[in-house]
Scaffold this motif. Structure first.
Motif, mmCIF file in Angstrom:
data_model
loop_
_atom_site.group_PDB
_atom_site.id
_atom_site.type_symbol
_atom_site.label_atom_id
_atom_site.label_comp_id
_atom_site.label_asym_id
_atom_site.label_seq_id
_atom_site.Cartn_x
_atom_site.Cartn_y
_atom_site.Cartn_z
ATOM 1 N N HIS A 76 -94.333 9.938 9.931
ATOM 2 C CA HIS A 76 -95.547 9.832 9.802
ATOM 3 C C HIS A 76 -95.962 10.192 8.034
ATOM 4 O O HIS A 76 -96.992 9.807 7.561
ATOM 5 C CB HIS A 76 -96.524 10.849 10.640
ATOM 6 N N ARG A 101 -97.663 8.287 17.649
ATOM 7 C CA ARG A 101 -97.780 9.175 16.567
ATOM 8 C C ARG A 101 -97.150 10.580 16.767
ATOM 9 O O ARG A 101 -96.838 11.205 15.987
ATOM 10 C CB ARG A 101 -99.333 9.451 16.850
ATOM 11 N N GLN A 102 -97.325 11.146 18.163
ATOM 12 C CA GLN A 102 -96.581 12.542 18.465
ATOM 13 C C GLN A 102 -95.216 12.633 18.253
ATOM 14 O O GLN A 102 -94.928 13.531 17.904
ATOM 15 C CB GLN A 102 -97.009 12.746 19.929
ATOM 16 N N ASN A 105 -94.847 12.638 14.294
ATOM 17 C CA ASN A 105 -94.818 13.752 13.896
ATOM 18 C C ASN A 105 -93.890 14.748 14.180
ATOM 19 O O ASN A 105 -93.913 16.080 13.566
ATOM 20 C CB ASN A 105 -96.322 14.344 14.257
ATOM 21 N N LYS B 57 -101.462 18.933 13.902
ATOM 22 C CA LYS B 57 -100.705 17.368 14.166
ATOM 23 C C LYS B 57 -100.191 17.159 15.666
ATOM 24 O O LYS B 57 -99.683 18.061 16.221
ATOM 25 C CB LYS B 57 -99.666 17.011 13.299
ATOM 26 N N ALA B 58 -100.827 15.893 16.285
ATOM 27 C CA ALA B 58 -100.372 15.896 17.740
ATOM 28 C C ALA B 58 -98.985 15.928 17.779
ATOM 29 O O ALA B 58 -98.249 15.062 16.914
ATOM 30 C CB ALA B 58 -100.897 14.536 18.117
ATOM 31 N N SER B 114 -106.304 14.711 16.348
ATOM 32 C CA SER B 114 -105.244 14.642 15.060
ATOM 33 C C SER B 114 -105.343 13.477 14.249
ATOM 34 O O SER B 114 -105.330 13.652 13.049
ATOM 35 C CB SER B 114 -103.771 14.685 15.938
ATOM 36 N N PHE B 115 -105.840 12.413 14.904
ATOM 37 C CA PHE B 115 -105.940 11.085 13.983
ATOM 38 C C PHE B 115 -107.084 11.367 13.144
ATOM 39 O O PHE B 115 -107.141 11.005 12.031
ATOM 40 C CB PHE B 115 -106.071 9.957 14.987
ATOM 41 N N GLU B 118 -107.197 13.695 10.245
ATOM 42 C CA GLU B 118 -106.221 13.144 9.275
ATOM 43 C C GLU B 118 -107.233 12.376 8.078
ATOM 44 O O GLU B 118 -106.866 12.789 6.851
ATOM 45 C CB GLU B 118 -105.198 12.080 9.597
ATOM 46 N N ALA B 132 -103.450 4.452 17.017
ATOM 47 C CA ALA B 132 -103.268 5.914 16.815
ATOM 48 C C ALA B 132 -103.152 6.519 18.451
ATOM 49 O O ALA B 132 -102.287 7.478 18.292
ATOM 50 C CB ALA B 132 -104.640 6.442 16.200
#
Lengths: 291, 164, 757
Positions: A76, A101-102, A105, B57-58, B114-115, B118, B132
């Motif tokens: 990310h 996304r998880q 990260n 953060k996720a 989380s998205f 940001e 996302a």
């Protein structure tokens, strides 16, 4: 499934620990892959050495001629790094399609490299950028081109007591662009059926290819450079005909398997199509008008 | 058994938990701390129902070993709002009909949070929202109303001044 | 009551369980735990078909922390099943598929239970295997050598590897083919599809001091689970209590017993509470997926495209046990007839055993399989005759009063309206040839499953109502919908209704959350309960207000009698003191319509109740090189009779289409030599948010006679047409007709290549 979990404070400590616990120890960075492997009982280490918090291994540094990516840099971070929005856009394109996304990260680029999965998405981009890995081990540090580092499916030249600390990428000359393309059954959360990274530099006139690097994933036992296609393109007019020809050559170079995701035949066809498309995208990105 | 103490902050409260090294963050949250809003399904970071926020953060809590989050701050669905004080996302998920069986919803809301966090104050497009949240599977809704809910919450959060 | 005047029903109100679900407070079966609970795991066969020569559990039993191990030798020798009683808890003497349960272990932790499974020694002797359903039809290999000794529903016709065979015959099909201008014959295949609920099947069981067992689980059918458990445990059903704290999706995959029996048996063995939860691998190898099928359709038409004759045969691969296979094969016949007038029909559905996972009743069982074949063939016929695909459908669709395949009469028919609305919305008439882009259309009809519902409704002294139903809220919003009907009838707000969880000990019977029936049937039961409560309240109000019952009404939470009124809350308080409280038992059953039994043979659902009609239209692009499909727009026009809550109806449509897109393009459980090659969510490809387009819902309301306020079943239909609509659009874009699900990019690319060469 029973192991001790270690959290060394420095790279030196981590390497020492690995040496002491050899061969029953594994390094863990983000853990997005190794934890699944442990749960699936594919590996059963007695010791996990967590390197995720080691200082100095994270983040992106820039000098006049290169970028240094800390091995613990998360996808990310790459995806949102402004310096990669230009000619290095393939880095962003690959980073943004790795898991959700998880995972982006959690997972680290170093982890993706040392896993040496034939279908790794980020590795082709690094390979197309002639990345060099910095490695620290009991005998100090060494640097290895990524090209020489990955030796087979899941196999690298890394010793179990060594840590990849950073990845260096030389900046691209003018009139260069990169692109990453990927095919899978879905539009997200996919292990690539095939992925292609291309890096194209045009000659000063802008109509011929000065240098081309093509790296292909999920189409051979390891991510590979399509050298014949690259060699063919050098000095060729940068146009659809030569890109299509390069696709054909790359398809001849690949050695895909058939599995639950796709047949070898389809993968080979994809290589041909996607190489052409990746090159076309690069060409468009160089900002030159098509003839 | 080689148990260890884990220090972890969950929803602003600090915890000391005796863990076994192979436990995941998901197991710690559900079995030790009782944050049952964090759901369990594939255990391989493919479905997203276990999503929590790690330092904002996720992340998929199913593939993080507890030892990896020593000293970290975790936010679960219970930590972003309660029935009397719903987070804007919780509110819009209800209003927009984004909830059906609801099993993915805690993870989905945290993925979205989380998205949105940001880029505070932004109004993301529907395609940006799709990208996302793609790491969290929903089998009930077809995602449309979830995207409605995230877009509506983003709009409200932008008006009210960013992150909540 | 005039639907236009509704203030609660018909409105887009938020669901009753929404706050609990968005805050993480809603308790699902997976969240349920008891003090001292042990964890159960199931040993599953690595062989597809083999004799079990020996099972040795002694080494496993000696592992520290193992509290109990059971195999078929430790439990009552019972066979159970819905259509055919062929199923056992554990493999008895033979394993029939990879994933077949052999033993179960209870231990103090999951890790110990897993280690114990590895320590159980099983010796096998391989038997010849059968994986291809068509081969299984005529093979000498018997998956159930003693099939004749099994009990089955009397209607089910069985023989050898055939677990059920149903027929619909109308008129003289051979004569009609002979008269036809053209006859078309095609073959289609569809793949195994997992329901994909996000909460795995899970159960916790505990026995009390009186020998009664309680099971907390995520079944869609608590009463069916109660009965099946009672049989397996060899107990009177009253001693089995099934309760559903909350359920993370079902889609038909949680209708039949999943892990509840393992939990109950292990709990009996160990005298401890036991929790058993399926892993993803177990879900994809040993749950109850949608059957794979082979569909053969032959259709004769006149030169204007009117359907004169259709013969069809669907072979449903039901796996190692019949499961829902016989019913699915039978239901496919109505789907193959479609919402069309056809001169003569001869349709046959066959469910056949193979050495694979036994399958279930995934949302609209048979619907997408049979519709894919039938509706793709409609487009092939249209193309061959030079007709517009919309036009050929409009020429053939049923109209009010036309007979259906079973001789029933089609009523409140809306198929033409649905087709026209979907076509208009997708821009059907503006479509122009564009390489790699096409529009497709498909339509169907579907039943609202019958079965009875009962509810208890209690008026509380604060004027609110408690709704006790035996129907599980699986996520559709059906119980919120039923509560909207109840609130409407009692002049309450929706938030005045408190719906309880389901507990077989406390709730009246309900046929269960299945078959698009929950809001419909529970809604009808709520109507009945509300009528009874109004009677009770009016009677009491008559005394309190000294007013005649005639002319009384409920308005704004009060009984109104002329210029006098009394609140519902007041009446509830008075009734508590003097009359035992205001409480009603409302019941509903929607009887099957009359039909012609001579047309239908060996069919457990010979005629459809309150059918709905619907049409889907899609605009998509196909990458001419890679074969990859991109859906640009998707439109559904669905007749719901009466929209109890439009928001959740759209939710059903959007979610159903997403599942249909998965079945159409990406999802399949892949078997190779009897083994599942993709038993994880990495390679079992359910659509992500990036894969589902915006879906436009057009809600058509053509009132039914039987549903609450005219409602029809809603939940299943949306997943029926996507494979056909997408298939037809792919054909429009490429000229190639995919005839096999899922229509992967690879298959489309291969078809394009054949076309080009």
């Amino acid at each position: 499934m029973s192991f001790d979990f270690h959290r060394p404070a420095t790279v030196t400590e981590a390497v020492d620990l690995a040496q002491r616990l050899f061969p029953t120890a594994r390094f863990i960075a983000g853990g997005s892959d190794i934890v699944i492997q442990i749960n699936r009982k594919k590996i059963d280490p007695s010791h996990l050495i967590d390197v995720a918090c080691l200082p100095g291994l994270s983040g992106i540094a820039e000098t006049s001629d290169e970028f240094t990516l800390g091995a613990l840099t998360k996808y990310h971070t790459i995806e949102t790094h402004p310096a990669f929005a230009g000619s290095l856009r393939a880095l962003i394109e690959a980073a943004s399609v790795i898991g959700g996304r998880q995972v982006q990260n959690i997972a680290t680029i170093g982890g993706n490299i040392v896993n040496a999965s034939p279908a790794a998405d980020f590795v082709p981009v690094l390979l197309a950028l002639d990345a060099v890995l910095d490695i620290t081990g009991p005998n100090g540090s060494r640097s290895v081109p990524l090209q020489d580092f990955i030796v087979g499916p899941g196999k690298t030249s890394l010793l179990p007591v060594e840590i990849v600390t950073s990845i260096r990428l030389a900046k691209l000359p003018a009139r260069s662009a990169t692109a990453f393309v990927k095919e899978g059954r879905r539009r997200a959360m996919e292990i690539s059926v095939v992925c292609v990274a291309a890096c194209l530099t045009l000659e000063a006139g802008g109509s011929r290819c000065a240098s081309v690097r093509l790296a292909i994933g999920a189409a051979a036992p390891k991510v590979f450079r399509a050298k014949a296609a690259e060699a063919y393109l050098e000095g060729q007019l940068a146009d659809q005909t030569s890109f299509a020809e390069a696709g054909k050559l790359a398809a001849e170079e690949c050695a895909p398997i058939s599995d639950v995701r796709a047949s070898a035949d389809y993968r080979r066809r994809l290589v041909s199509i996607m190489v052409e498309r990746a090159l076309t995208a690069c060409f468009e990105r160089t900002g030159e008008e098509r003839r | 058994m080689n148990r260890k103490i884990l220090n972890i902050v969950v929803n602003g409260e600090s915890h000391q938990v005796l863990i076994e090294p192979h436990w995941t963050l998901l197991q710690v949250l559900r079995n030790e701390i009782g944050m049952m809003g964090t759901k369990e399904n594939c255990l391989e970071a493919e479905c997203g129902v276990c999503t929590v926020l790690l330092d904002g953060k996720a992340v998929n809590s199913c593939i993080l070993l507890a030892g990896q989050v020593e000293g970290c701050s975790i936010t679960t669905i219970e930590g972003i709002g309660d029935p009397e004080h719903l987070h804007p996302l919780q509110q819009t998920f209800i209003e927009c009909g984004a909830v059906q069986c609801g099993y993915c919803i805690p993870g989905m809301i945290l993925t979205a949070k989380s998205f949105l966090d940001e880029n505070p104050g932004s109004r993301p497009s529907r395609d940006e929202i799709r990208e996302a949240i793609a790491g969290t599977l929903c089998r009930c809704t077809g995602y449309s109303k979830i995207i409605d809910a995230v877009a509506t919450a983003a709009e409200r959060m932008a008006i009210s001044g960013g992150s909540q | 009551m005039n639907a236009q005047n509704h203030s609660v029903a018909g409105r887009r109100l938020p669901r009753l369980d929404g706050v609990g679900k968005v805050t993480g407070k809603h308790v699902y079966a997976a969240d349920f735990k008891l003090p001292g609970m042990l964890y159960g795991k199931v040993l599953r066969s690595p062989r597809a078909h083999a004799l079990i020569k020996k099972i040795d559990t002694s080494r496993a039993a000696s592992i520290h922390g193992v509290r109990g191990i059971i195999t078929s030798a430790d439990i009552p020798a019972i066979r159970y099943g819905t259509a055919v009683r062929d199923t056992t808890v554990f493999a008895v003497d033979r394993v029939l598929f990879v994933g077949h349960a052999i033993a179960a272990v209870a231990a103090t932790s999951l890790e110990i239970a897993e280690r114990a499974l590895e320590a159980i020694e099983v010796e096998y002797e391989n038997l010849p295997t059968l994986f291809d359903p068509e081969e299984a039809l005529n093979s000498n290999i018997r998956i159930h050598p003693n099939w004749e000794t099994y009990k089955a529903l009397p209607i089910i016709a069985r023989s050898g590897n055939i677990a059920g065979q149903a027929r619909i015959r109308v008129g003289d099909v051979e004569a009609a083919f002979a008269k036809s201008y053209k006859v078309y014959e095609h073959r289609f295949t569809t793949a195994l599809q997992h329901p994909g609920y996000t909460e795995p099947r899970v159960a916790t069981a505990d026995w009390d001091a009186n020998g009664n067992v309680t099971v907390w689980c995520n079944t869609q059918l608590p009463f069916d689970t109660q009965n099946t458990l009672a049989e397996i445990l060899d107990l009177p059903s009253a001693r089995v209590r099934v309760t559903v704290p909350g359920i993370g999706g079902g889609f038909g995959g949680k209708l039949r017993i999943g892990v509840e029996h393992f939990a109950a048996l292990l709990a009996r063995k160990t005298a401890r509470p036991i929790k058993v939860m399926s892993t993803s691998e177990e879900e994809l190898t040993a749950a109850l997926p949608r059957q794979a099928s082979v569909v053969l359709v032959k259709t004769g038409v006149d030169k204007d495209g009117h359907l004169l004759a259709r013969s069809g045969k669907i072979i449903v691969d039901c796996g190692a046990y019949a499961g829902s296979g016989p019913g699915t094969a039978a239901i496919s016949l109505q789907v193959m007839a479609g919402p069309y007038k056809t001169g003569a029909l001869e349709l046959e559905g066959i469910a056949v055993y193979t050495n694979k996972v036994h399958s279930g009743s995934f949302r609209a069982p048979a619907g997408p399989m049979a519709n894919f074949a039938m509706e793709c063939q409609m487009d092939m016929i249209a193309k061959d005759l030079g007709l517009d695909p919309l036009e050929i459908r409009l020429r053939n669709v049923v109209k009010e009063g036309d007979p259906g395949p079973s001789g029933e009469i089609h009523k409140s028919v809306s198929i033409e309206e649905c087709l026209r609305k979907a076509a208009n919305a997708i821009g059907w008439h503006d479509r122009k040839p564009e390489p790699g882009r096409g529009k497709g259309i498909a339509c169907s009809w579907w039943m609202t499953t019958g079965g009875s519902s009962g509810v208890y409704v209690k008026i509380n002294p604060d004027g609110t109502a408690t709704l006790v139903s035996g129907a599980v809220e699986i996520g559709t919003g059906a119980i919120t919908g039923a509560a909207q009907i109840l609130a409407e009838e009692l002049s309450l707000d929706l938030t005045d209704v408190n719906a309880t969880g389901v507990d077989t000990q406390a709730a009246p019977f309900d046929y269960g959350a299945q078959g698009s029936r929950t809001a419909f049937s529970v809604g009808n039961a709520c109507l009945a309960a509300a009528a009874e409560l109004r009677r009770q309240m009016f009677e009491l109000a008559a005394k309190q207000l000294d007013a005649p019952i005639e002319g009384m009404s409920l308005q704004d939470k009060h009984v109104i009698a002329g210029n006098k009124s009394i609140s519902i809350a007041e009446l509830a308080r008075i009734s508590r003191l003097a009359g035992g409280g205001l409480i009603a038992h409302g019941t509903a059953i929607s009887p099957a319509p009359p039909y012609d039994p001579t047309r239908v043979q060996n069919h457990p659902l010979p005629v459809w109740n309150t059918p709905s009609y619907h049409a889907h239209a899609v605009d998509l692009s196909v990458d001419q090189a890679t074969g990859k499909v991109t859906i640009n727009r998707y439109v559904v026009a669905q007749d719901v009779g009466y929209a109890i809550n439009p928001t959740y109806i759209e939710g059903q449509i959007e979610g159903g289409v997403a599942q249909g897109i998965g079945q159409a393009l990406s999802e399949e459980i892949v078997y190779q030599d009897g083994r599942v090659m993709n038993a994880n969510l990495t390679d079992y490809k359910m659509p992500t948010a990036m894969d589902v387009p915006e879906i436009e819902s057009i809600i058509v309301e053509c009132r039914s006679a039987a549903g609450p306020y005219g409602a029809k079943g809603v939940g299943e239909p949306p997943c029926i047409e996507p494979p056909a609509a997408i298939g037809n659009a792919i054909a429009a874009a490429t000229g190639c007709w995919p005839n096999s699900l899922p229509m992967t990019a690879e298959k489309i690319a291969a078809a394009l290549r054949v076309q080009q060469s």
